[in-house]
Design a protein around this motif. Sequence first.
Motif, PDB file in Angstrom:
ATOM      1  N   MET A 131      -6.612  -4.451  -3.657  1.00 44.10           N
ATOM      2  CA  MET A 131      -5.680  -3.327  -3.555  1.00 44.10           C
ATOM      3  C   MET A 131      -3.969  -4.314  -3.403  1.00 44.10           C
ATOM      4  N   LYS A 132      -4.556  -5.430  -2.299  1.00 41.42           N
ATOM      5  CA  LYS A 132      -3.557  -6.114  -1.923  1.00 41.42           C
ATOM      6  C   LYS A 132      -2.864  -6.427  -3.317  1.00 41.42           C
ATOM      7  N   SER A 133      -3.054  -6.987  -4.468  1.00 41.69           N
ATOM      8  CA  SER A 133      -1.929  -7.119  -5.803  1.00 41.69           C
ATOM      9  C   SER A 133      -1.742  -5.538  -5.818  1.00 41.69           C
ATOM     10  N   ILE A 134      -2.018  -4.954  -6.131  1.00 47.22           N
ATOM     11  CA  ILE A 134      -0.744  -3.421  -6.566  1.00 47.22           C
ATOM     12  C   ILE A 134      -0.420  -3.275  -5.240  1.00 47.22           C
ATOM     13  N   ALA A 171       1.089  -5.139  -3.794  1.00 49.67           N
ATOM     14  CA  ALA A 171       1.942  -6.223  -4.036  1.00 49.67           C
ATOM     15  C   ALA A 171       3.727  -5.718  -4.684  1.00 49.67           C
ATOM     16  N   PHE A 172       3.547  -5.449  -5.913  1.00 48.63           N
ATOM     17  CA  PHE A 172       4.541  -4.650  -6.837  1.00 48.63           C
ATOM     18  C   PHE A 172       5.011  -3.616  -6.101  1.00 48.63           C
ATOM     19  N   LEU A 173       4.494  -1.855  -5.414  1.00 47.73           N
ATOM     20  CA  LEU A 173       4.709  -1.283  -5.143  1.00 47.73           C
ATOM     21  C   LEU A 173       6.127  -1.419  -4.103  1.00 47.73           C
ATOM     22  N   PRO A 174       7.027  -0.450  -4.872  1.00 45.08           N
ATOM     23  CA  PRO A 174       7.826   0.007  -3.735  1.00 45.08           C
ATOM     24  C   PRO A 174       7.688   0.251  -2.062  1.00 45.08           C
ATOM     25  N   LYS A 175       8.715  -0.562  -1.258  1.00 49.19           N
ATOM     26  CA  LYS A 175       8.007  -0.812   0.378  1.00 49.19           C
ATOM     27  C   LYS A 175       7.533   0.940   0.362  1.00 49.19           C
ATOM     28  N   SER A 176       7.838   2.339  -0.081  1.00 53.26           N
ATOM     29  CA  SER A 176       8.318   3.716   0.936  1.00 53.26           C
ATOM     30  C   SER A 176       6.694   3.596   0.040  1.00 53.26           C
ATOM     31  N   ILE A 177       6.726   3.261  -1.075  1.00 54.30           N
ATOM     32  CA  ILE A 177       4.988   4.183  -1.765  1.00 54.30           C
ATOM     33  C   ILE A 177       4.057   2.964  -1.435  1.00 54.30           C
ATOM     34  N   ALA A 178       3.938   1.729  -0.746  1.00 51.86           N
ATOM     35  CA  ALA A 178       2.953   0.716  -0.640  1.00 51.86           C
ATOM     36  C   ALA A 178       2.868   1.135   0.703  1.00 51.86           C
ATOM     37  N   ALA A 179       3.726   1.868   1.487  1.00 53.33           N
ATOM     38  CA  ALA A 179       3.640   2.325   2.800  1.00 53.33           C
ATOM     39  C   ALA A 179       2.656   3.597   2.800  1.00 53.33           C
ATOM     40  N   GLN A 180       2.733   4.448   1.986  1.00 53.27           N
ATOM     41  CA  GLN A 180       1.867   5.524   1.578  1.00 53.27           C
ATOM     42  C   GLN A 180       0.085   5.033   1.583  1.00 53.27           C
ATOM     43  N   ILE A 181       0.685   4.425   0.533  1.00 53.31           N
ATOM     44  CA  ILE A 181      -0.968   3.738  -0.365  1.00 53.31           C
ATOM     45  C   ILE A 181      -1.772   3.628   1.300  1.00 53.31           C
TER      46      ILE A 181
END
Length: 308
Positions: A1-4, A6-16
């Motif tokens: 999941m780290k590679s995914i 890394a590309f996500l917007p910070k707001s969405i990355a936080a949710q995941i």
Amino acid sequence: MKSIIAFLPKSIAAQITDLPSRIKDEMEEIRIRINRPLEVSVRGNPHYLPYIARAEDAEQFLNNLSNHSFYTLEEELKRGYITIEGGHRIGLAGKVILEHGEVKGIRQIASFNIRIARQKIGLANHLIDELYDHNWCHTMIIGPPQSGKTTLLRDLARIISTGVPEKGIPALKVGIVDERSEIAGSVHGVPQLQFGPRVDVLDACPKAEGMMMLIRSMSPDVLIVDEIGREEDSAAIQEAIHAGITLVMTTHGHSFDEIKKRPILQPILQSKIFDTYIELQRKEVPGSVSRILDGDGNQQKKRKAGVY
């Protein structure tokens, strides 16, 4: 999941990132749609997160994917998906741009579907005795979406290219035609997933053309192809068989009886090219086998182990 992430917007990355580990470990897809809730798919079931995706999120996601150079994604946008490190594939939907009746790209992208690539090492081990008898069998894997066809196919490619010394099975040259960068998950032409030492991958190439290219250039013993279904694929398959190459491939369907009705597949089935058909069913474990059929479409006798 780290590679995914890394590309996500910070707001969405936080949710995941904040999801429980058991959800992240079993997640199959992440869907981002502008002005709609984030959706994650777990074992085929949708779950909605308390976050509404914004246009700024889509813009930031694309900038991250393209390293702020939209031009670098030109070819990917024609295909409608992007493959990132780790073999994860990101599907795109939005306004399609046409040029002379052909798709030139996608703009105003409003939906993203991140399909999480998970390699299941050893998933196909229980099929070795069914598919190898002095040589590997011509095999077609049949299954509905998200039944694990590609996951199973990937592990078969790994086994064939590695060999099985304890069973006296040698490592063979394997050619993978990976039209959608989904089997090997190549980035810059290099497979991101684990295979044996004798694998060559033709990435982002149409299957029919790719099969012929690999036969001429890499002399494979076995060809691996995902999701056949075009008339050109059928002709290339028959040419490969006549060249003495073993074929292992997949097609969408719920059963052998269903695919028999498809006009494009009928020439292949009628010529009895394949020795074995594997039917998958959609279960929690990917690649769950429901039936194994012989070249005439008759169910093979169940093994004592009761795997299928």
